[in-house]
Design a protein around this motif. Structure first.
Motif, short mmCIF file in Angstrom:
data_model
loop_
_atom_site.label_atom_id
_atom_site.label_comp_id
_atom_site.label_asym_id
_atom_site.label_seq_id
_atom_site.Cartn_x
_atom_site.Cartn_y
_atom_site.Cartn_z
N VAL A 79 0.85 -1.20 0.00
CA VAL A 79 0.00 0.00 0.00
C VAL A 79 0.88 1.25 0.00
CG1 VAL A 79 -1.77 1.29 1.27
CG2 VAL A 79 -1.90 -1.21 1.16
N GLN A 130 2.42 1.92 -3.41
CA GLN A 130 1.44 2.38 -4.39
C GLN A 130 0.89 3.78 -4.10
OE1 GLN A 130 -1.42 -0.79 -4.10
NE2 GLN A 130 -0.33 -2.08 -5.56
N ASN A 131 0.85 4.18 -2.81
CA ASN A 131 0.12 5.41 -2.46
C ASN A 131 0.94 6.47 -1.73
OD1 ASN A 131 -2.86 4.70 -3.10
ND2 ASN A 131 -2.05 2.91 -2.06
N HIS A 169 -6.84 10.10 1.68
CA HIS A 169 -6.75 8.74 1.14
C HIS A 169 -7.88 7.89 1.71
CE1 HIS A 169 -2.86 10.19 -0.12
NE2 HIS A 169 -2.69 9.09 -0.82
N LEU A 201 -8.97 4.29 0.60
CA LEU A 201 -8.35 3.05 1.06
C LEU A 201 -9.31 2.33 2.00
CD1 LEU A 201 -4.72 4.28 1.85
CD2 LEU A 201 -5.44 2.88 -0.10
N LYS A 202 -9.29 1.01 1.94
CA LYS A 202 -10.11 0.18 2.83
C LYS A 202 -9.51 0.24 4.23
CE LYS A 202 -11.20 -2.90 -0.96
NZ LYS A 202 -10.65 -4.00 -1.69
N GLU A 236 -6.41 -1.76 4.58
CA GLU A 236 -5.26 -1.14 3.92
C GLU A 236 -4.68 -0.02 4.78
OE1 GLU A 236 -6.16 -1.64 -0.82
OE2 GLU A 236 -7.40 -0.21 0.30
N ILE A 237 -5.54 0.78 5.40
CA ILE A 237 -5.07 1.86 6.27
C ILE A 237 -4.35 1.28 7.48
CG2 ILE A 237 -5.79 3.76 7.78
CD1 ILE A 237 -8.03 4.35 5.72
N VAL A 297 -0.94 -0.12 6.20
CA VAL A 297 0.07 0.88 5.81
C VAL A 297 0.60 1.62 7.04
CG1 VAL A 297 -1.41 2.88 5.24
CG2 VAL A 297 0.75 2.53 4.02
#
Length: 147
Positions: free
Chosen positions: A45, A48-49, A107, A110-111, A114-115, A118
């Motif tokens: 993640v 990518q972000n 952001h 993001l699910k 995912e948060i 990350v």
């Protein structure tokens, strides 16, 4: 006869203790495995972000995007950190004598997982060592954030 009953009771106690000890060891290994998985998923993640602005090594960009290394933002209040991901960030921030002023976009796409991943990755990378961020905590902050 009492001896046999005592022996049986003692045997049951010993077996129970061994079972509980095995459960604790398994639980500990499971927790370590979950943390390792969260960190690995978080790295994806992040790449990518986040890496574009905060750089692959977490050093950020001088006077624009703050570093993620040993800062109170990263190592401190998890709720505040989650809110930064959900809401973005548009304040000048001073870290180690340098001011960073670039706007970070929200952001919130993001699910929750995912948060959590990350932030767990960031809090355990770049020489940081801090506790994991749970999905439950992200869900709670996201729900409170909508009110």
């Amino acid at each position: 006869m009492r001896f046999i009953k005592s022996a049986v009771v003692l045997l049951v106690i010993l077996l129970s203790c061994n079972y509980l000890n095995a459960q604790v060891k398994h639980s500990s290994k499971s927790a370590k495995a979950r943390l390792a998985m969260s960190i690995a998923n978080g790295k994806v993640v992040y790449t990518q972000n986040c890496a574009t602005c905060h750089q692959v090594d977490g050093h950020g960009v001088q006077n624009m995007n703050p570093p993620l290394i040993q800062t109170s933002y990263v190592l401190g209040d998890k709720t505040k950190l989650i809110k930064i991901i959900l809401n973005g960030f548009n304040e000048d921030v001073e870290i180690n004598g340098n001011t960073y002023s670039n706007t970070m976009a929200s952001h919130d796409f993001l699910k929750d997982q995912e948060i959590a991943d990350v932030l767990t990755y960031i809090r355990n990378s770049f020489t940081n060592k801090a506790s994991a961020v749970s999905v439950a905590m992200v869900k709670s902050v996201r729900a409170a954030n909508k009110k």
